[in-house]
Design an enzyme around this catalytic site. Structure first.
Site, PDB file in Angstrom:
ATOM      1  N   HIS A   1      -3.089   7.574   2.077  1.00 40.74           N
ATOM      2  CA  HIS A   1      -3.492   6.247   1.628  1.00 40.74           C
ATOM      3  C   HIS A   1      -4.826   5.931   2.309  1.00 40.74           C
ATOM      4  CE1 HIS A   1      -3.890   2.102   0.852  1.00 40.74           C
ATOM      5  NE2 HIS A   1      -3.561   1.706   2.073  1.00 40.74           N
TER       6      HIS A   1
ATOM      7  N   CYS B   1       0.805  -1.233   0.000  1.00 40.86           N
ATOM      8  CA  CYS B   1       0.000   0.000   0.000  1.00 40.86           C
ATOM      9  C   CYS B   1       0.833   1.276   0.000  1.00 40.86           C
ATOM     10  CB  CYS B   1      -0.960  -0.002   1.185  1.00 40.86           C
ATOM     11  SG  CYS B   1      -2.160  -1.338   1.089  1.00 40.86           S
TER      12      CYS B   1
ATOM     13  N   ASN C   1     -10.032   0.089   0.261  1.00 37.14           N
ATOM     14  CA  ASN C   1      -8.569   0.208   0.176  1.00 37.14           C
ATOM     15  C   ASN C   1      -8.104  -0.351  -1.172  1.00 37.14           C
ATOM     16  OD1 ASN C   1      -5.817  -0.069   0.394  1.00 37.14           O
ATOM     17  ND2 ASN C   1      -5.836  -0.946   2.451  1.00 37.14           N
TER      18      ASN C   1
END
Ligand code: COA
Length: 315
Positions: free
Chosen positions: A242, A108, A272
């Site tokens: 993020h 990520c 996500n």
């Protein structure tokens, strides 16, 4: 940063749809994560196709022809093939015959890692225009029977075009800061890959531990990038984090004393999307006029590895 593009698969899966086949509920997912829905790749979507769509839109936004691109960096943990790299396939899809491309695997945090690498290529004179892309199909590495992970992720791609500035202007990437700690690799990982014979291939996570690390490491990360530039919380126009969990994002925003209106949030609709989440959020906020020329944008991310980092840019 002169071009912004995004791609999300058409298919939207709501929390209620998941709750119909898993022991979970819309209330639980919303309360713990802020997520209400996610986009899930269709049979014709993959890391290359989504990256190419996002990149084409970023080039259109900038009014730059594909042929003018010197380098393509794709951050992905879900490539279609071990090799050729996703970036090289995107290069071909865009009809580019020159330049070079490669992938970055930092889960990520991948977009921040790719941005840092692109900035270094530009500063060293190795490239003048670099496409930085995050493209992920986590739906294909999720264990759809594990309610602790499958509700959290979605698919998509985002792209940003960077170009070398003329002289020393006030705009551009001010600095980037990367970190990793391999000793925490068992907190969030994919069980195997092409190089391993016996593995499920599924994402595994110790959610509560990841949460704890995220709040501490991202808070330190925003302090680090601001201190490196002699700036304070008050100077930040936008936080583009993020998008893993609304509660983590709100924790960092509180620390920065930034009102919610100055934080770009997509996790509610995208869930996500790993390395794609920051460029997708940038794309949305630039195109709808929230982020404007001259704004100071702080980006931060944490992911499997653990990896984490931050970047500060003046648009
Ligand atoms: N629906 C309903 N219940 C669920 C559930 C779901 N989708 N997922 C887990 N639960 C249950 C657990 O089984 C547990 O039940 P138990 O108490 O009977 O054992 C309970 O909810 C609490 O689980 P826990 O994991 O402690 O919850 P939490 O408050 O930590 O929230 C996360 C879980 C995953 C939302 C949270 O830990 C998180 O967001 N972590 C960070 C994850 C992340 O961002 N990862 C990506 C980083 S890039």
């Amino acid at each position: 940063m002169v071009g912004f593009g995004g791609y999300l698969p058409n298919r939207i899966v709501t929390n209620d749809e998941l709750a119909a086949r898993l022991d979970t509920s819309d209330d639980w997912i919303r309360a713990r994560t802020g997520i209400t829905q996610r986009h899930i790749a269709g049979p014709n979507d993959n890391a290359v196709s989504m990256a190419t769509a996002a990149a084409s839109r970023a080039l259109d936004y900038a009014g730059v022809p594909a042929a003018a691109v010197d380098a393509i960096i794709v951050a992905t943990s879900t490539p279609d093939q071990a090799f050729p790299a996703t970036a090289v396939r995107v290069q071909a899809e865009l009809g580019l015959r020159g330049g070079f491309g490669f992938d970055i695997a930092a889960a990520c945090s991948g977009f921040v890692y790719a941005l840092s690498t692109a900035d270094a290529l530009i500063r060293s004179g190795q490239a003048g225009r670099v496409l930085v892309i995050g493209s992920e199909v986590y739906s294909r590495i999720l264990d759809w029977s594990d309610r602790g992970t499958c509700v959290l992720f979605g698919d998509g791609a985002g792209a940003v075009l960077l170009t070398a500035a003329e002289g020393e202007g006030p705009e551009g990437i001010l600095s980037t800061h990367l970190h990793s700690d391999g000793s925490t690799g068992d907190l969030l990982y994919v069980d195997g890959a092409i190089g391993l014979r016996e593995s499920s291939g599924f994402l595994r996570m110790r959610g509560r531990d990841v949460f704890r690390h995220a709040v501490a490491k991202l808070s330190a990360s925003v302090d680090e990038v601001l201190a490196a530039n002699g700036l304070t919380y008050a100077d930040v126009s936008w936080l583009v984090p993020h998008q893993a969990n609304l509660r983590i994002i709100e924790g960092v925003a509180r620390k920065l004393e930034l009102p919610q209106e100055r934080v770009v949030i997509t996790v509610d609709r995208h869930a996500n999307t790993s390395a794609a989440s920051i460029p997708l959020a940038m794309n949305e906020a630039v195109r709808d006029g929230r982020i404007r020329k001259g704004d100071l944008v702080l980006m931060e991310a944490l992911g499997g590895g653990l990896t984490w980092g931050s970047a500060l840019a003046r648009l």
